[in-house]
Structures are given as structure tokens and as C-alpha cells.
Design a protein around this motif. Structure first.
Motif, PDB file in Angstrom:
ATOM      1  N   ASP A  52       0.816  -1.223   0.000  1.00  0.00           N
ATOM      2  CA  ASP A  52       0.000   0.000   0.000  1.00  0.00           C
ATOM      3  C   ASP A  52       0.846   1.268   0.000  1.00  0.00           C
ATOM      4  OD1 ASP A  52      -2.434  -1.457   0.141  1.00  0.00           O
ATOM      5  OD2 ASP A  52      -2.206  -1.618   2.323  1.00  0.00           O
ATOM      6  N   LEU A  53       2.095   1.159   0.405  1.00  0.00           N
ATOM      7  CA  LEU A  53       2.962   2.328   0.545  1.00  0.00           C
ATOM      8  C   LEU A  53       3.884   2.537  -0.655  1.00  0.00           C
ATOM      9  CD1 LEU A  53       3.906   1.841   4.298  1.00  0.00           C
ATOM     10  CD2 LEU A  53       2.128   3.321   3.339  1.00  0.00           C
ATOM     11  N   LYS A  54       4.028   1.527  -1.475  1.00  0.00           N
ATOM     12  CA  LYS A  54       4.938   1.647  -2.619  1.00  0.00           C
ATOM     13  C   LYS A  54       4.426   2.693  -3.596  1.00  0.00           C
ATOM     14  CE  LYS A  54       7.261  -2.747  -2.277  1.00  0.00           C
ATOM     15  NZ  LYS A  54       7.555  -4.026  -2.892  1.00  0.00           N
ATOM     16  N   GLY A  55       5.358   3.329  -4.283  1.00  0.00           N
ATOM     17  CA  GLY A  55       5.022   4.380  -5.230  1.00  0.00           C
ATOM     18  C   GLY A  55       5.358   5.763  -4.706  1.00  0.00           C
ATOM     19  N   LYS A  56       5.562   5.879  -3.396  1.00  0.00           N
ATOM     20  CA  LYS A  56       5.952   7.148  -2.774  1.00  0.00           C
ATOM     21  C   LYS A  56       6.987   6.851  -1.693  1.00  0.00           C
ATOM     22  CE  LYS A  56       1.384   9.343  -3.006  1.00  0.00           C
ATOM     23  NZ  LYS A  56       0.334   9.973  -2.174  1.00  0.00           N
ATOM     24  N   PRO A  57       7.917   7.765  -1.462  1.00  0.00           N
ATOM     25  CA  PRO A  57       8.812   7.596  -0.315  1.00  0.00           C
ATOM     26  C   PRO A  57       7.981   7.558   0.975  1.00  0.00           C
ATOM     27  CG  PRO A  57       9.604   9.335  -1.754  1.00  0.00           C
ATOM     28  CD  PRO A  57       8.234   8.964  -2.232  1.00  0.00           C
ATOM     29  N   THR A  58       8.464   6.801   1.949  1.00  0.00           N
ATOM     30  CA  THR A  58       7.688   6.572   3.169  1.00  0.00           C
ATOM     31  C   THR A  58       8.537   6.745   4.420  1.00  0.00           C
ATOM     32  OG1 THR A  58       6.241   5.003   2.024  1.00  0.00           O
ATOM     33  CG2 THR A  58       6.337   4.828   4.423  1.00  0.00           C
ATOM     34  N   LEU A  59       7.972   7.444   5.399  1.00  0.00           N
ATOM     35  CA  LEU A  59       8.547   7.531   6.734  1.00  0.00           C
ATOM     36  C   LEU A  59       7.751   6.604   7.634  1.00  0.00           C
ATOM     37  CD1 LEU A  59      10.272   8.909   9.026  1.00  0.00           C
ATOM     38  CD2 LEU A  59       8.342  10.486   9.271  1.00  0.00           C
ATOM     39  N   LEU A  60       8.439   5.690   8.310  1.00  0.00           N
ATOM     40  CA  LEU A  60       7.827   4.844   9.334  1.00  0.00           C
ATOM     41  C   LEU A  60       8.391   5.305  10.677  1.00  0.00           C
ATOM     42  CD1 LEU A  60       8.130   1.362   7.588  1.00  0.00           C
ATOM     43  CD2 LEU A  60       6.066   2.763   7.819  1.00  0.00           C
ATOM     44  N   SER A  61       7.539   5.853  11.509  1.00  0.00           N
ATOM     45  CA  SER A  61       7.915   6.373  12.818  1.00  0.00           C
ATOM     46  C   SER A  61       7.398   5.384  13.861  1.00  0.00           C
ATOM     47  CB  SER A  61       7.288   7.753  13.015  1.00  0.00           C
ATOM     48  OG  SER A  61       7.484   8.229  14.327  1.00  0.00           O
ATOM     49  N   ILE A  62       8.311   4.681  14.523  1.00  0.00           N
ATOM     50  CA  ILE A  62       7.945   3.621  15.457  1.00  0.00           C
ATOM     51  C   ILE A  62       7.999   4.168  16.879  1.00  0.00           C
ATOM     52  CG2 ILE A  62       8.387   1.223  16.125  1.00  0.00           C
ATOM     53  CD1 ILE A  62       8.082   1.890  12.966  1.00  0.00           C
ATOM     54  N   VAL A  63       6.921   3.944  17.638  1.00  0.00           N
ATOM     55  CA  VAL A  63       6.843   4.434  19.019  1.00  0.00           C
ATOM     56  C   VAL A  63       6.320   3.327  19.942  1.00  0.00           C
ATOM     57  CG1 VAL A  63       6.490   6.835  18.292  1.00  0.00           C
ATOM     58  CG2 VAL A  63       4.508   5.398  18.747  1.00  0.00           C
ATOM     59  N   PRO A  64       6.728   3.360  21.220  1.00  0.00           N
ATOM     60  CA  PRO A  64       6.182   2.389  22.176  1.00  0.00           C
ATOM     61  C   PRO A  64       4.677   2.570  22.401  1.00  0.00           C
ATOM     62  CG  PRO A  64       8.267   3.241  22.973  1.00  0.00           C
ATOM     63  CD  PRO A  64       7.883   4.077  21.783  1.00  0.00           C
ATOM     64  N   SER A  65       4.220   3.809  22.630  1.00  0.00           N
ATOM     65  CA  SER A  65       2.795   4.065  22.844  1.00  0.00           C
ATOM     66  C   SER A  65       2.504   5.556  22.712  1.00  0.00           C
ATOM     67  CB  SER A  65       2.352   3.601  24.236  1.00  0.00           C
ATOM     68  OG  SER A  65       1.000   3.968  24.450  1.00  0.00           O
ATOM     69  N   LEU A  66       1.456   5.879  21.975  1.00  0.00           N
ATOM     70  CA  LEU A  66       1.057   7.279  21.818  1.00  0.00           C
ATOM     71  C   LEU A  66       0.572   7.890  23.127  1.00  0.00           C
ATOM     72  CD1 LEU A  66      -0.694   7.111  18.348  1.00  0.00           C
ATOM     73  CD2 LEU A  66       1.488   8.212  18.901  1.00  0.00           C
ATOM     74  N   ASP A  67       0.367   7.068  24.143  1.00  0.00           N
ATOM     75  CA  ASP A  67      -0.065   7.559  25.447  1.00  0.00           C
ATOM     76  C   ASP A  67       1.090   8.042  26.313  1.00  0.00           C
ATOM     77  OD1 ASP A  67      -2.830   7.303  25.212  1.00  0.00           O
ATOM     78  OD2 ASP A  67      -2.776   5.191  25.751  1.00  0.00           O
ATOM     79  N   THR A  68       2.285   8.155  25.747  1.00  0.00           N
ATOM     80  CA  THR A  68       3.421   8.669  26.513  1.00  0.00           C
ATOM     81  C   THR A  68       3.888   9.985  25.895  1.00  0.00           C
ATOM     82  OG1 THR A  68       5.124   7.553  25.212  1.00  0.00           O
ATOM     83  CG2 THR A  68       4.162   6.307  27.062  1.00  0.00           C
ATOM     84  N   GLY A  69       4.495  10.814  26.706  1.00  0.00           N
ATOM     85  CA  GLY A  69       4.908  12.144  26.273  1.00  0.00           C
ATOM     86  C   GLY A  69       5.871  12.155  25.098  1.00  0.00           C
ATOM     87  N   VAL A  70       6.916  11.344  25.141  1.00  0.00           N
ATOM     88  CA  VAL A  70       7.914  11.358  24.071  1.00  0.00           C
ATOM     89  C   VAL A  70       7.303  10.851  22.763  1.00  0.00           C
ATOM     90  CG1 VAL A  70      10.178  10.508  23.321  1.00  0.00           C
ATOM     91  CG2 VAL A  70       9.821  11.125  25.711  1.00  0.00           C
ATOM     92  N   CYS A  71       6.476   9.835  22.840  1.00  0.00           N
ATOM     93  CA  CYS A  71       5.834   9.288  21.629  1.00  0.00           C
ATOM     94  C   CYS A  71       4.868  10.306  21.020  1.00  0.00           C
ATOM     95  CB  CYS A  71       5.096   7.997  21.946  1.00  0.00           C
ATOM     96  SG  CYS A  71       6.184   6.690  22.567  1.00  0.00           S
ATOM     97  N   ALA A  72       4.126  10.985  21.863  1.00  0.00           N
ATOM     98  CA  ALA A  72       3.212  12.018  21.377  1.00  0.00           C
ATOM     99  C   ALA A  72       4.010  13.147  20.734  1.00  0.00           C
ATOM    100  CB  ALA A  72       2.357  12.546  22.529  1.00  0.00           C
ATOM    101  N   THR A  73       5.105  13.558  21.364  1.00  0.00           N
ATOM    102  CA  THR A  73       5.956  14.607  20.813  1.00  0.00           C
ATOM    103  C   THR A  73       6.525  14.194  19.464  1.00  0.00           C
ATOM    104  OG1 THR A  73       6.528  15.466  22.996  1.00  0.00           O
ATOM    105  CG2 THR A  73       8.081  15.941  21.209  1.00  0.00           C
ATOM    106  N   GLN A  74       7.017  12.973  19.375  1.00  0.00           N
ATOM    107  CA  GLN A  74       7.583  12.471  18.122  1.00  0.00           C
ATOM    108  C   GLN A  74       6.547  12.537  16.996  1.00  0.00           C
ATOM    109  OE1 GLN A  74       9.707   8.739  18.463  1.00  0.00           O
ATOM    110  NE2 GLN A  74       9.258   8.172  16.345  1.00  0.00           N
ATOM    111  N   THR A  75       5.352  12.091  17.272  1.00  0.00           N
ATOM    112  CA  THR A  75       4.298  12.077  16.257  1.00  0.00           C
ATOM    113  C   THR A  75       3.908  13.498  15.859  1.00  0.00           C
ATOM    114  OG1 THR A  75       3.546   9.947  17.100  1.00  0.00           O
ATOM    115  CG2 THR A  75       1.995  11.195  15.735  1.00  0.00           C
ATOM    116  N   LYS A  76       3.792  14.378  16.830  1.00  0.00           N
ATOM    117  CA  LYS A  76       3.418  15.771  16.537  1.00  0.00           C
ATOM    118  C   LYS A  76       4.514  16.494  15.750  1.00  0.00           C
ATOM    119  CE  LYS A  76       1.487  16.211  20.905  1.00  0.00           C
ATOM    120  NZ  LYS A  76       1.083  17.002  22.071  1.00  0.00           N
ATOM    121  N   LYS A  77       5.775  16.272  16.124  1.00  0.00           N
ATOM    122  CA  LYS A  77       6.879  16.933  15.409  1.00  0.00           C
ATOM    123  C   LYS A  77       6.951  16.462  13.959  1.00  0.00           C
ATOM    124  CE  LYS A  77      10.094  18.339  19.028  1.00  0.00           C
ATOM    125  NZ  LYS A  77      11.455  18.218  19.542  1.00  0.00           N
TER     126      LYS A  77
END
Length: 172
Positions: free
Chosen positions: A46-71
Motif C-alpha cells: 500500500d505504501l509503494k510508489g511514494k517515499p515513506t517515513l515509518l515512525s515507530i513508538v512504544p505508545s502514543l499515550d506517553t509524552g515522548v511518543c506524542a511529541t515524536q508524532t506531533k513533530k
């Protein structure tokens, strides 16, 4: 195969299941789940055809993971539809969807590996001791080849945003 001490979590060495994904290799196959009007699947195809960023996080319920996703979400706004961007965790698809709605995440998709951990095992991101994913970033070119790979050494730290975004721009 497991990689003992591959990362630390709050200073404690963690074992990552599977082999490390490295720059230059073909991206491992996976199936993730997300919620959009019902449970849906997302795969590498589903992702082929465009460059893709995969951002892996432990849980969106933690501060650093939320920050990573927002940034990343903010930084990706200027790239528009020319790329794919996916935040991946073991959070349930419903919780991931709720987080994105509450935080205005519109430039990234989410993918949950909650069902069988096929992503986290194939991509070497599952911390065996905690049964959650470590923090990592991968960039794929439009053909699905890995052009950037970062396993953040200390899981509670943020990734190298600039390096991941530069790799994504180069792959575009």
C-alpha cells in the motif's frame, strides 16, 4: 534471532526480537491495522510508489511518543501528498485514531501491530522484556528499499528528526 542489549529503556538493557533492518535492504513485509470507518489493513504494498517515513513508538499515550508524532506531523505538512508517513505502535487502532483526532494529526497515518506483532518481529523493534516496541525511524524509497534506519539507543529519547526528514526528502 534476538539482539540482547540492542537498546536501553530508562537505562536498562533490552533485547530486541528479530534482525535489525538496515539501510540498503528491501523493506520486510508487514500488515498493520488502523481504524477508519471500521478496521482496515495497511501493508508494504500500500505504501509503494511514494517515499515513506515509518515512525515507530512504544505508545502514543506517553509524552515522548506524542511529541515524536506531533513533530513529524508538523514537519511533513509541506511535503503534502508526495510522501507516505505512518506512526506504528502496539496501541489499539481505536486509541491511535482518537489520539490523532485530539491532536490534529493529519499528515501521518497510524498503523497498529497489536494482532500478531508481524511488523515488530520482522523489523526488529519488539522489546522482548516489555512486549512493546522500541523507538525507531525508517525511510523507504518509492520501491520499498530502506534508505534510512535508526533504532534510538535509549527508548525514552527522541529520534534524529533532521536525519530522518533529510532522508525522506532525498528519497522524494
Amino acid at each position: 534471532m534476538s539482539r540482547s542489549g540492542a537498546v536501553t529503556f530508562k537505562g536498562n538493557p533490552m533485547t530486541l526480537a528479530g534482525d535489525a533492518v538496515e539501510t540498503g535492504q528491501v523493506a520486510p513485509e508487514f500488515t498493520l491495522h488502523y481504524f477508519e470507518g471500521g478496521l482496515q489493513t495497511l501493508s508494504l504494498a500500500d505504501l509503494k510508489g511514494k517515499p515513506t517515513l515509518l515512525s515507530i513508538v512504544p505508545s502514543l499515550d506517553t509524552g515522548v511518543c506524542a511529541t515524536q508524532t506531533k513533530k513529524f506531523n508538523e514537519s511533513l505538512a509541506a511535503m503534502g501528498d508526495s510522501i507516505n508517513a505512518v506512526t506504528v505502535s502496539l496501541d489499539l487502532p481505536f486509541a491511535m485514531n482518537r489520539f490523532c483526532g485530539a491532536e490534529g494529526i493529519t499528515n501521518m497515518r497510524v498503523g497498529s501491530d497489536y494482532q500478531d506483532r508481524n511488523f515488530s518481529n520482522a523489523w526488529g523493534t519488539l522489546m522482548e522484556e516489555l512486549k512493546i516496541m522500541c523507538r525507531a525511524c525508517f525511510v523507504l524509497d518509492s520501491e520499498g528499499k530502506v534508505v534510512y534506519a535508526e533504532y534510538v539507543p535509549e527508548v525514552t529519547n527522541e529520534p534524529d528528526y533532521d536525519a530522518a526528514l533529510a532522508a525522506l526528502k532525498s528519497a522524494s
